[in-house]
Design an enzyme around this catalytic site. Sequence first.
Site, short mmCIF file in Angstrom:
data_model
loop_
_atom_site.label_atom_id
_atom_site.label_comp_id
_atom_site.label_asym_id
_atom_site.label_seq_id
_atom_site.Cartn_x
_atom_site.Cartn_y
_atom_site.Cartn_z
N GLU A 79 0.81 -1.23 0.00
CA GLU A 79 0.00 0.00 0.00
C GLU A 79 0.85 1.28 0.00
OE1 GLU A 79 -4.26 -0.57 1.75
OE2 GLU A 79 -2.82 -0.82 3.37
N HIS A 98 -0.33 5.53 7.56
CA HIS A 98 -1.55 4.77 7.25
C HIS A 98 -1.73 3.74 8.35
CE1 HIS A 98 -4.58 2.35 5.49
NE2 HIS A 98 -3.77 1.31 5.34
N HIS A 100 -4.79 1.18 10.86
CA HIS A 100 -6.11 0.54 11.00
C HIS A 100 -6.52 0.57 12.48
CE1 HIS A 100 -4.11 -2.18 7.75
NE2 HIS A 100 -4.60 -1.12 7.16
MN MN Z 1 -4.30 -0.71 5.01
#
Ligand code: MN
Length: 270
Positions: A79, A98, A100
Amino acid sequence: MPDQNIAALLHELIVATRILANEKVVDAFGHVSVRHPSDPKRYFIPRHRAPELAEVADVVELNLDSEPIRPTESRLYSERVIHGEIYKARPDVNAVCHHHAHVMLPFAISGREIVPVFHLGAVVGHVPFWDQRDEFGDTNMLVIKPEEGASLARALGPHWTVLMRRHGATVAGTSLRELTFRTVFGCDNAKLLSQAIAHGHVDALSPGEAKLTSAHQLRPPSMGRAWDYWVRQVEKAGLMPKAPKTAAASKSAKPKPATKPKAKAKKQWR
Ligand code: MN
């Protein structure tokens, strides 16, 4: 830029990464990057590893198409285009995370707007949504193609945090310290907002309060104080990466010639 300054920056990148791991923002997944300070068309990011395990030696240099500058056999984050495409779209952004984090995911799942609900949470600002499904239909939900990263960057627009539906969030900053500050307090804000929703009433900051508070919190003294605190937590957890060698450090590291303690000094001790 001298190699020493790059070494210090890469060390700070790994410190920021370890802070965000220690603060439970990133876990097995998630990544942090920093733009090259003297070549804005490049950025640094660790190779494909859980953030807490990343070392300075794992950092690779990529162009804004997220391809390595030098050939590498290391596996890279699939990613990584998230970072490259945001750096392309936003010349004012110098660091990207980035993640989660589970405290943010309820909002990414429900589509309920994140609003700043306490003073330190003001740094999240307006948080737009991005739904990969809108443009790309059914995917494996990873942001792998450059056009997917570019679409995410468009959704971020002029803001600093974007929620990715059913996936996570991406945060931007003008520096690693600002990024770390916004990422940690963005998660704290989301956690408190969820709790306030459970209490049945949310009294958010007014737009004026959010603007004034955010500007105040993003001054170097506030960010530096928070950074120092998180660094101490990382040290206590035994996660601090080895400091880079500097000219001053290597000078002071030279062993001093052994001298016999003076009798006078000895007496003073007793
Ligand atoms: Mn991700």
